[in-house]
Design a protein around this motif. Structure first.
Motif, PDB file in Angstrom:
ATOM      1  N   ALA A  62     -36.067 -80.698  67.387  1.00 56.05           N
ATOM      2  CA  ALA A  62     -35.040 -81.357  66.439  1.00 56.05           C
ATOM      3  C   ALA A  62     -35.539 -82.810  65.947  1.00 56.05           C
ATOM      4  O   ALA A  62     -35.390 -83.014  64.579  1.00 56.05           O
ATOM      5  CB  ALA A  62     -33.742 -81.631  67.103  1.00 56.05           C
ATOM      6  N   ASP A  66     -36.323 -83.533  62.302  1.00 60.07           N
ATOM      7  CA  ASP A  66     -35.437 -84.610  61.410  1.00 60.07           C
ATOM      8  C   ASP A  66     -36.435 -85.638  60.682  1.00 60.07           C
ATOM      9  O   ASP A  66     -36.254 -86.123  59.605  1.00 60.07           O
ATOM     10  CB  ASP A  66     -34.597 -85.530  62.656  1.00 60.07           C
ATOM     11  N   ILE A 104     -30.552 -78.699  56.628  1.00 57.81           N
ATOM     12  CA  ILE A 104     -29.825 -78.339  57.886  1.00 57.81           C
ATOM     13  C   ILE A 104     -29.486 -76.891  57.756  1.00 57.81           C
ATOM     14  O   ILE A 104     -29.644 -75.991  58.808  1.00 57.81           O
ATOM     15  CB  ILE A 104     -28.055 -78.763  57.942  1.00 57.81           C
ATOM     16  N   TYR A 111     -30.380 -77.161  64.603  1.00 52.48           N
ATOM     17  CA  TYR A 111     -29.305 -77.895  64.785  1.00 52.48           C
ATOM     18  C   TYR A 111     -28.228 -77.227  65.384  1.00 52.48           C
ATOM     19  O   TYR A 111     -27.735 -78.428  66.042  1.00 52.48           O
ATOM     20  CB  TYR A 111     -28.764 -78.128  63.296  1.00 52.48           C
ATOM     21  N   THR A 123     -28.955 -86.979  70.568  1.00 54.69           N
ATOM     22  CA  THR A 123     -28.389 -87.028  68.864  1.00 54.69           C
ATOM     23  C   THR A 123     -28.433 -88.530  68.451  1.00 54.69           C
ATOM     24  O   THR A 123     -28.799 -88.759  67.277  1.00 54.69           O
ATOM     25  CB  THR A 123     -27.174 -86.211  68.848  1.00 54.69           C
TER      26      THR A 123
END
Length: 195
Positions: A62, A66, A104, A111, A123
């Motif tokens: 993730a 990101d 996303i 996600y 997160t």
């Protein structure tokens, strides 16, 4: 980057990509370390050299996604901060939502896995850069007192994340533009609900 670091990075990257491919096939809770290792072409000891748990791998995956995402943001944030009038304070705009929601949607499996385990996926730590590089400068520009900034950020960010989480729960079935309009209507309601 020396050869040892490069090898370590490439192995981690292969495991990230293996996880992403597996998430396209099944839910996170049904993915095993053995499957990840088979797809990545590594053994279990290599996996545990890099990670303690699958949640650690999901977190890293993730984070990687990101970082890719942050490169989609407009580099020039001045346009968001041109007006000195507080009534124009908008932390969530169409220009930022469009690449965010498209990204996303393209990476919805990762996600969704991250949202299912936000504590394990850290997160809050992952979105620190978004706060630091996008939201804080806007707060400073509009002279929002520092003690109040966490409240503003929580309102905007957590509200948008709640909508994104709902959208992910619906497998991103609604169009990106529809979700943008919903978020904008929540953040800055007009004379009523309109889409």
């Amino acid at each position: 980057m020396n050869r040892s670091k490069s090898k370590y990075f490439n192995t981690a990257l292969r495991m990230n990509e293996s996880l992403i491919k597996l998430l396209e096939e099944k839910e996170l809770e049904y993915i095993t370390v053995k499957e990840i290792c088979q797809r990545a072409g590594v053994n279990r000891s290599t996996f545990y050299l890099h990670y303690e748990t699958i949640a650690d791998l999901v977190n890293e995956t993730a984070e990687t996604i990101d970082r890719r995402f942050l490169s989609y943001f407009p580099q020039d944030r001045r346009a968001l901060m041109d007006s000195p009038d507080r009534k124009d304070l908008v932390l969530v705009s169409r220009e930022y939502l469009l690449p965010y929601l498209r990204f996303i949607q393209e990476n919805k499996k990762v996600y969704r896995a991250a949202f299912k385990n936000p504590g394990g996926m850290q997160t809050d730590a992952r979105y620190r850069k978004l706060r630091q590089y996008v939201l804080e400068p806007i707060m400073e520009r509009f002279e929002i007192p520092e003690p109040h900034r966490p409240y503003y950020i929580a309102y905007y960010v957590e509200g948008a994340f709640a909508i994104v989480k709902e959208w992910l729960g619906r497998d991103c079935a609604d169009e990106v533009e529809t979700v943008i309009e919903i978020i904008l209507a929540c953040v800055r309601p007009k004379d009523g609900y309109e889409l």
